[in-house]
Design an enzyme around this catalytic site. Structure first.
Site, PDB file in Angstrom:
ATOM      1  N   ASP A   1      11.686  16.980  -3.991  1.00 45.09           N
ATOM      2  CA  ASP A   1      11.315  15.678  -4.723  1.00 45.09           C
ATOM      3  C   ASP A   1       9.866  15.683  -5.246  1.00 45.09           C
ATOM      4  O   ASP A   1       9.059  16.244  -4.628  1.00 45.09           O
ATOM      5  CB  ASP A   1      11.851  14.445  -4.008  1.00 45.09           C
TER       6      ASP A   1
ATOM      7  N   GLU B   1      11.691  17.165 -10.077  1.00 44.45           N
ATOM      8  CA  GLU B   1      10.374  16.750 -10.683  1.00 44.45           C
ATOM      9  C   GLU B   1      10.552  15.769 -11.933  1.00 44.45           C
ATOM     10  O   GLU B   1       9.637  15.368 -12.525  1.00 44.45           O
ATOM     11  CB  GLU B   1       9.628  17.960 -11.023  1.00 44.45           C
ATOM     12  N   TRP B   2      11.906  15.475 -12.128  1.00 43.74           N
ATOM     13  CA  TRP B   2      12.511  14.472 -13.024  1.00 43.74           C
ATOM     14  C   TRP B   2      11.890  14.857 -14.583  1.00 43.74           C
ATOM     15  O   TRP B   2      12.075  13.885 -15.459  1.00 43.74           O
ATOM     16  CB  TRP B   2      11.782  12.965 -12.787  1.00 43.74           C
ATOM     17  N   GLY B   3      11.509  15.899 -14.779  1.00 44.30           N
ATOM     18  CA  GLY B   3      11.223  16.347 -16.125  1.00 44.30           C
ATOM     19  C   GLY B   3       9.864  15.817 -16.499  1.00 44.30           C
ATOM     20  O   GLY B   3       9.572  16.109 -17.570  1.00 44.30           O
ATOM     21  N   ASP B   4       9.024  15.440 -15.597  1.00 47.57           N
ATOM     22  CA  ASP B   4       7.958  14.867 -16.079  1.00 47.57           C
ATOM     23  C   ASP B   4       7.021  15.616 -16.862  1.00 47.57           C
ATOM     24  O   ASP B   4       6.125  15.644 -17.479  1.00 47.57           O
ATOM     25  CB  ASP B   4       7.338  14.021 -14.792  1.00 47.57           C
ATOM     26  N   ASN B   5       6.868  16.887 -16.019  1.00 46.50           N
ATOM     27  CA  ASN B   5       5.811  18.214 -16.701  1.00 46.50           C
ATOM     28  C   ASN B   5       6.491  19.370 -17.308  1.00 46.50           C
ATOM     29  O   ASN B   5       6.348  20.547 -16.973  1.00 46.50           O
ATOM     30  CB  ASN B   5       5.130  18.556 -15.364  1.00 46.50           C
TER      31      ASN B   5
ATOM     32  N   ASP C   1      16.269   9.090 -12.536  1.00 42.72           N
ATOM     33  CA  ASP C   1      17.537   9.480 -11.775  1.00 42.72           C
ATOM     34  C   ASP C   1      18.732   8.662 -12.566  1.00 42.72           C
ATOM     35  O   ASP C   1      18.577   7.849 -13.494  1.00 42.72           O
ATOM     36  CB  ASP C   1      17.387   8.434 -10.651  1.00 42.72           C
TER      37      ASP C   1
HETATM   38  C1  GLA Z   1      14.207  10.198  -6.126  1.00 48.24           C
HETATM   39  C2  GLA Z   1      15.558  11.543  -6.735  1.00 48.24           C
HETATM   40  C3  GLA Z   1      16.473  11.056  -6.379  1.00 48.24           C
HETATM   41  C4  GLA Z   1      16.911  10.802  -4.796  1.00 48.24           C
HETATM   42  C5  GLA Z   1      15.806   9.720  -4.372  1.00 48.24           C
HETATM   43  C6  GLA Z   1      15.802   9.982  -2.597  1.00 48.24           C
HETATM   44  O1  GLA Z   1      14.561   9.070  -6.926  1.00 48.24           O
HETATM   45  O2  GLA Z   1      15.063  11.708  -8.099  1.00 48.24           O
HETATM   46  O3  GLA Z   1      17.665  11.878  -6.639  1.00 48.24           O
HETATM   47  O4  GLA Z   1      16.525  12.107  -4.182  1.00 48.24           O
HETATM   48  O5  GLA Z   1      14.487  10.136  -4.690  1.00 48.24           O
HETATM   49  O6  GLA Z   1      14.653   8.777  -2.341  1.00 48.24           O
END
Ligand code: GLA
Length: 400
Positions: A148, A181-185, A203
């Site tokens: 994460d 990494e949520w696509g941030d970079n 998320d």
């Molecule tokens: C982030 C991730 C989620 C999950 C939580 C756990 O938000 O994107 O998928 O793993 O952390 O805290």
């Protein structure tokens, strides 16, 4: 002398030059289960064992789900030498025993950490302990690491994820590396040699089309996540996949919405990571998650991500080129009204310029199969006439 020299070169290579990701671990999108979407921080060894049992008894294992991933909050403290320990109350038997149990069921063991000093849940992250943690995971028999991006201030994403990739590789144990990494970079631009899948968005949450505002960040409904995949399909391929996040099937949406969500994740060649309580799922949820014909679309060997070829008035026609010149087609009704479909295959020539594929029913007659009704519907010689409920799909496979 020669042997010493060769050994020296080998060790140098292992440590510095030849570090890479493990290849061939994700030739199709990974499938499994993850604790986060339904259980959050409430994880313990009983839940994980029971989940592994249910993945087998429900038929999910037979359908292809194999990674059992414990997300955030399994952690206790680091010991005096810096080795991470599981929470002793929640995982009293230890992680090696849990991994052994998961493996005894013919499944694989996944775990979670974070590039920062703390995870998103405030537990110890891997920063400064990357090699030590990777070796600990390998000793426990871990097969999959979700890594994460919380508390990453000041870190370079390429460097941070490469460090853990190299640490995993050094253990010698093949471990799927899931970049969160949520696509941030824009990980799709740099993560191919680093990870096997990368999150493309923030998320997911279990609603059709909402944004849930948490202050400094938001989580997103299925349609919102879907729309954020635009332009990313050229980056997915056998070995490395766009990850639109773990599924919310069985977590509260309607049957149609769950079915549409599952179908679209298959059209996206997304990792299929269930996020529900599989110990208590309804028959309907189980039927969605184990629909082998829909899963086959996701797992198709060609590994091409689908795209919306036609979009009009709340209706989208998603297409996905499959191996052997077959196609998956998914009619998605995003609206709140029933949609009537009169689809003349011959009038809808579909071209996928990115992958040089064409669906031309004027030249080739395809057989049409409905993957949810599990029925053959004739061929592309006849006009497809059907209707689609709100927030639902009709999903088809065209074969020659
Ligand atoms: C982030 C991730 C989620 C999950 C939580 C756990 O938000 O994107 O998928 O793993 O952390 O805290």
């Amino acid at each position: 002398m020669k042997i010493i020299l060769l050994t020296g070169i080998f060790l140098f290579c292992i440590n510095f030059v030849c570090a890479q990701k493990f290849e061939n671990l994700a030739l199709t999108p990974p499938m499994g289960w993850n604790s986060w979407n339904n259980f959050g921080c409430n994880v313990d060894e009983k839940l994980i064992r029971e989940t592994a049992d249910s993945i087998v008894s429900s038929g999910m294992k037979d359908a292809g789900y194999n990674y059992v991933v414990i997300d955030d909050c399994w952690h206790g403290e680091r010991d005096a030498n810096g080795f991470i320990q599981p929470n002793p109350q929640h995982f009293p038997s230890g992680m090696k025993a849990l991994g052994d149990y998961i493996h005894s069921k013919g499944l694989k063991f996944g775990i979670y950490s974070d590039v920062g000093a703390k995870t998103c849940g405030g537990k110890p992250g891997s920063r400064g302990h990357e090699y030590q943690d990777a070796q600990t995971y390998a000793n426990w028999g871990v097969d999959y690491l979700k890594y994460d991006w919380c508390n990453s201030e000041g870190l370079n994403p390429v460097g941070a994820y490469t460090t853990m990739r190299d640490a995993l590789y050094k253990t010698g144990r093949p471990i799927v590396f899931s970049i969160c990494e949520w696509g941030d970079n824009k990980p799709w631009e740099w993560a191919k040699p680093i990870g096997h899948l990368w999150r493309t968005t923030g998320d997911i949450t279990d609603c059709w089309d909402c944004e849930e505002n948490h202050g400094s960040w938001s989580s997103w409904g299925i349609m919102r996540i879907l729309d954020k995949q635009k332009g990313l399909r050229i980056h997915a391929k056998p070995g490395h996949w766009n990850d639109p996040d773990m599924m919310e099937v069985g977590n509260g949406m309607s049957f149609s919405e769950d079915r549409a969500h599952f179908s679209l994740w298959a059209m996206l060649a997304a990792p299929l990571i269930a996020g529900n309580d599989v110990r208590k799922m309804t028959k309907e949820t189980r039927e969605i998650l184990t629909n082998k014909e829909v899963i086959a679309v996701d797992q198709d060997a060609l590994g091409i991500q689908g795209f919306p070829a036609i979009t009009e008035d709340g209706l989208e026609v998603w297409v996905k080129p499959l191996a052997n010149d077959e196609w998956a087609i998914c009619f998605l009704n995003r609206s709140n009204a029933v949609k009537t479909i009169n689809f003349d295959w011959k009038e809808n020539f579909i071209k996928d310029d990115s992958f040089q594929k064409q669906l031309d029913a004027r030249k080739i007659t395809y057989k049409v199969r409905d993957l949810w009704a599990k029925k053959n519907l004739g061929t592309t010689e006849t006009i497809l006439k059907t209707s689609i409920s709100p927030h639902d799909v009709v999903m088809l496979r065209l074969t020659k």
